[in-house]
Design an enzyme around this catalytic site. Structure first.
Site, PDB file in Angstrom:
ATOM      1  N   LYS A 195       0.875  -1.181   0.000  1.00 14.90           N
ATOM      2  CA  LYS A 195       0.000   0.000   0.000  1.00 14.90           C
ATOM      3  C   LYS A 195       0.906   1.222   0.000  1.00 14.90           C
ATOM      4  CE  LYS A 195      -2.029   3.010   2.074  1.00 14.90           C
ATOM      5  NZ  LYS A 195      -1.772   4.421   1.697  1.00 14.90           N
ATOM      6  N   GLU A 271       8.456   1.158  11.656  1.00 14.58           N
ATOM      7  CA  GLU A 271       9.577   2.104  11.486  1.00 14.58           C
ATOM      8  C   GLU A 271       8.946   3.476  11.490  1.00 14.58           C
ATOM      9  OE1 GLU A 271      12.608   1.116  11.335  1.00 14.58           O
ATOM     10  OE2 GLU A 271      12.418  -0.984  10.768  1.00 14.58           O
ATOM     11  N   GLU A 403       8.463  16.138  15.682  1.00 13.96           N
ATOM     12  CA  GLU A 403       9.035  15.867  14.365  1.00 13.96           C
ATOM     13  C   GLU A 403       8.395  16.830  13.364  1.00 13.96           C
ATOM     14  OE1 GLU A 403       7.905  12.275  12.228  1.00 13.96           O
ATOM     15  OE2 GLU A 403      10.000  11.979  11.665  1.00 13.96           O
TER      16      GLU A 403
HETATM   17  P1  NAD Z   1       1.866   8.431   7.649  1.00 13.20           P
HETATM   18  O1  NAD Z   1       1.952   7.686   8.923  1.00 13.20           O
HETATM   19  O2  NAD Z   1       0.894   9.529   7.528  1.00 13.20           O
HETATM   20  O3  NAD Z   1       1.536   7.428   6.445  1.00 13.20           O
HETATM   21  C1  NAD Z   1       2.328   6.285   6.182  1.00 13.20           C
HETATM   22  C2  NAD Z   1       1.480   5.267   5.445  1.00 13.20           C
HETATM   23  O4  NAD Z   1       0.442   4.838   6.321  1.00 13.20           O
HETATM   24  C3  NAD Z   1       0.791   5.818   4.198  1.00 13.20           C
HETATM   25  O5  NAD Z   1       0.774   4.834   3.200  1.00 13.20           O
HETATM   26  C4  NAD Z   1      -0.627   6.102   4.702  1.00 13.20           C
HETATM   27  O6  NAD Z   1      -1.602   6.058   3.681  1.00 13.20           O
HETATM   28  C5  NAD Z   1      -0.816   4.953   5.684  1.00 13.20           C
HETATM   29  N1  NAD Z   1      -1.841   5.191   6.703  1.00 13.20           N
HETATM   30  C6  NAD Z   1      -2.241   6.377   7.227  1.00 13.20           C
HETATM   31  N2  NAD Z   1      -3.223   6.176   8.126  1.00 13.20           N
HETATM   32  C7  NAD Z   1      -3.453   4.832   8.172  1.00 13.20           C
HETATM   33  C8  NAD Z   1      -4.350   4.000   8.900  1.00 13.20           C
HETATM   34  N3  NAD Z   1      -5.226   4.508   9.780  1.00 13.20           N
HETATM   35  N4  NAD Z   1      -4.301   2.664   8.697  1.00 13.20           N
HETATM   36  C9  NAD Z   1      -3.418   2.129   7.826  1.00 13.20           C
HETATM   37  N5  NAD Z   1      -2.568   2.873   7.086  1.00 13.20           N
HETATM   38  C10 NAD Z   1      -2.567   4.210   7.270  1.00 13.20           C
HETATM   39  O7  NAD Z   1       3.344   8.920   7.339  1.00 13.20           O
HETATM   40  P2  NAD Z   1       3.841   9.761   6.089  1.00 13.20           P
HETATM   41  O8  NAD Z   1       3.389  11.170   6.252  1.00 13.20           O
HETATM   42  O9  NAD Z   1       3.512   9.045   4.827  1.00 13.20           O
HETATM   43  O10 NAD Z   1       5.426   9.666   6.255  1.00 13.20           O
HETATM   44  C11 NAD Z   1       6.122  10.465   7.141  1.00 13.20           C
HETATM   45  C12 NAD Z   1       6.440   9.720   8.421  1.00 13.20           C
HETATM   46  O11 NAD Z   1       7.136   8.516   8.102  1.00 13.20           O
HETATM   47  C13 NAD Z   1       7.359  10.501   9.320  1.00 13.20           C
HETATM   48  O12 NAD Z   1       6.905  10.407  10.655  1.00 13.20           O
HETATM   49  C14 NAD Z   1       8.697   9.786   9.162  1.00 13.20           C
HETATM   50  O13 NAD Z   1       9.559   9.918  10.248  1.00 13.20           O
HETATM   51  C15 NAD Z   1       8.243   8.377   8.968  1.00 13.20           C
HETATM   52  N6  NAD Z   1       9.312   7.581   8.326  1.00 13.20           N
HETATM   53  C16 NAD Z   1       9.990   6.672   9.098  1.00 13.20           C
HETATM   54  C17 NAD Z   1      11.028   5.927   8.533  1.00 13.20           C
HETATM   55  C18 NAD Z   1      11.793   4.910   9.357  1.00 13.20           C
HETATM   56  O14 NAD Z   1      12.457   4.068   8.773  1.00 13.20           O
HETATM   57  N7  NAD Z   1      11.739   4.944  10.677  1.00 13.20           N
HETATM   58  C19 NAD Z   1      11.366   6.112   7.197  1.00 13.20           C
HETATM   59  C20 NAD Z   1      10.655   7.039   6.435  1.00 13.20           C
HETATM   60  C21 NAD Z   1       9.622   7.767   7.023  1.00 13.20           C
END
Ligand code: NAD
Length: 501
Positions: A195, A271, A403
């Site tokens: 996804k 992550e 963050e």
């Molecule tokens: P996000 O949590 O908003 O979304 C991540 C994914 O989760 C997307 O595909 C989104 O559609 C999905 N999602 C959102 N709500 C959901 C739900 N209720 N149920 C299931 N899936 C859901 O994050 P983002 O804005 O896409 O990315 C930024 C974040 O990702 C930052 O916090 C960043 O630190 C983190 N990140 C972490 C790593 C790591 O390796 N630790 C790497 C890259 C990014």
């Protein structure tokens, strides 16, 4: 492999013009591209220009259910799950080869979709290819165990695939984060449903067609574009999904753990976010060079990096001189057209993220931090924010705790090693930490005491595929990369045999 990479901005623009009219925008289910069952779509927009690139299938519960049943059926057929690991390796290496042949196209898709500079995207695609190769090569080198038993028994510990893995990934490194999940999950023999983020679905769909061409059987790799609160949540709540492999925000990570508890106790590997400290001691060599690294640690990828070095802790004895040098370095890292190979930073991913970062900058000003660089809104149609540096930040300020996920650096001063460690660990997060010093005793003392999944000494984000990547505290519990990632996607099974004397 010899691939001609476009060299200039004009070359990339020309390639974009030929690519955009033929973008694949449908979901990939059971080996075929299909519209969402509902027929719904959503627009994916280039944040550097505001142009709509494509209307992409917006999957929901019906598509999740279909994809999960196809994944289960594929797993039961066993043409991938029961294939000898060495044979799966060949297919994944073929996929890596195809990705390499199409690397410029894959890089362009990520740049158009989420605004990162094309030079960064090319690096990401190479990282994704390297991840696939490393993991594929590893799969026939991971052994089970024979238990130490008496002569009357034989105890075997087998490693088996988990079953169906749903990989839910973010937009900041669309294809690289995808590779970090799908490579080990597929190599271990699982069926994977990807996804992608609704903000960057295009490269995942192109990857699906390459996976089909490489020979990954139908139902073994599927891609469901759509929103988190619909298809993401449906996958997470499914009783037929065995594992959630997630990269994204801490808030959503917490929700996924709840969904697992509400459904079938599926494994949840997270992550999540970070607020990483980068500690500079006065004894470090070549302050100018370290300052450039410290600036790149936060401004690379527009600061939209989970391990961004967003908290800079500088020993007060060199603070003034050092921060001046970071400000100088930041001047060379201004945002530019993402299609220009010379641009260091690109556009913020979308209007919401752009506003969020500007709000934090405003908050930093209001809370009394000293703005040393950036902070202003840039003219133009794209969503660009310059490198922004605040000095005199205190631990209570929002810009020091939360963050931001944008090009905003918070600088703190410290007087002792003890104080530096306490400040570094004063965070809900524990993803990464940097440490600059020439004193090996201090390096080892501090590295051991930092609450962080990874510590970079005299570099930032240097490590390659051979070591695990992941966090502690609210940065998550999973580990991408290395052979540790591979074993996460396997289940241990004990076979205990009684032997006749
Ligand atoms: P996000 O949590 O908003 O979304 C991540 C994914 O989760 C997307 O595909 C989104 O559609 C999905 N999602 C959102 N709500 C959901 C739900 N209720 N149920 C299931 N899936 C859901 O994050 P983002 O804005 O896409 O990315 C930024 C974040 O990702 C930052 O916090 C960043 O630190 C983190 N990140 C972490 C790593 C790591 O390796 N630790 C790497 C890259 C990014």
């Amino acid at each position: 492999m010899n691939v001609t990479i476009p060299a200039t901005k004009a070359d990339w623009q020309a390639l974009a013009e030929t690519l955009i009219p033929c973008l694949e925008s449908r979901a990939f289910i059971d080996g075929a591209f299909v519209d969402a069952t509902s027929g719904e779509t959503f627009a994916t927009v280039n944040p550097a220009t505001g142009e709509t690139l494509a209307y992409v299938a917006s999957c929901d519960a019906a598509d999740a259910e279909l994809a999960v049943s196809c994944a289960r059926a594929a797993h039961a057929r066993g043409e991938w799950a029961r294939l000898a690991p060495g044979r799966r390796k060949q297919t994944l290496l073929k996929l890596a080869e195809l990705m390499e042949a199409h690397q410029h196209e894959l890089a362009l898709l990520d740049t158009l979709d989420m605004g990162k500079p094309i030079s960064s995207s090319l690096g990401d695609i190479n990282g994704a290819i390297g991840c696939l190769r490393y993991t594929a090569e590893g799969i026939d080198k991971v052994y089970g165990e024979v238990a130490p038993t008496g002569e009357d028994s034989l105890g075997l510990v087998l490693r088996e695939p988990l079953g169906v893995v749903a990989a839910i990934v973010p937009w900041n490194f669309p294809l690289m984060m995808t590779a970090w999940k799908i490579a080990p999950a597929l190599a271990a023999g699982n069926s994977v449903i990807l996804k992608p983020s609704e903000k960057s679905p295009l490269s995942a769909l192109r990857l699906a067609s390459l996976a089909r061409e490489a020979g990954i059987p139908r139902g073994v790799f599927q891609v469901l574009p759509g929103f988190g609160h619909t298809v993401g949540k449906d996958l997470a709540l499914s009783m037929q999904v065995d594992c959630l492999a997630f990269t994204g925000s801490t808030a959503v990570g917490k929700q996924l753990m709840q969904y697992a508890g509400q459904s079938n106790l599926k494994r949840v590997y997270l992550e999540c976010g970070g607020k990483s400290p980068n500690i500079v001691f006065a004894d470090c060599k070549n302050l100018g060079q370290v300052a450039r690294h410290a600036a790149a640690a936060i401004f690379h990828n527009q600061g939209e990096v989970c391990i961004a070095g967003s908290r800079l802790l500088v020993e007060n004895a060199i603070r003034k001189e050092f921060v001046d040098k970071v400000v100088e370095a930041a001047k060379t890292m201004q945002p530019g057209d993402p299609l220009d190979p010379q641009s260091f930073m690109g556009a913020m991913v979308d209007e919401a993220q752009y506003r969020r970062v500007l709000d934090y900058i405003e908050q930093g000003r209001e809370e009394g931090a000293r703005l040393r660089s950036g902070g202003q809104v840039l003219e133009g149609p794209g969503l660009f924010i310059p490198p922004t540096i605040f000095d005199g930040v205190t631990p209570a300020m929002a810009i020091s705790r939360e963050e931001i996920f944008g090009p905003v650096l918070a600088v703190f001063g410290f007087d002792s090693e003890e104080e530096a460690v306490a400040m570094a660990n004063d965070s809900d997060y524990g993803l990464a930490a940097g440490l600059w010093s020439q004193d090996i005793d201090r390096i080892m003392r501090v590295a051991r005491r930092l609450q962080s999944g990874q510590v970079f000494v005299n570099n930032w984000a240097g490590p390659d595929m051979t070591v695990p990547f992941g966090g502690v505290k609210q940065s998550g519990n999973g580990r991408d990369k290395s052979l540790h990632a591979l074993t996460e996607y396997t289940e241990l099974k004990t076979v205990w045999m009684s032997l006749a004397p």
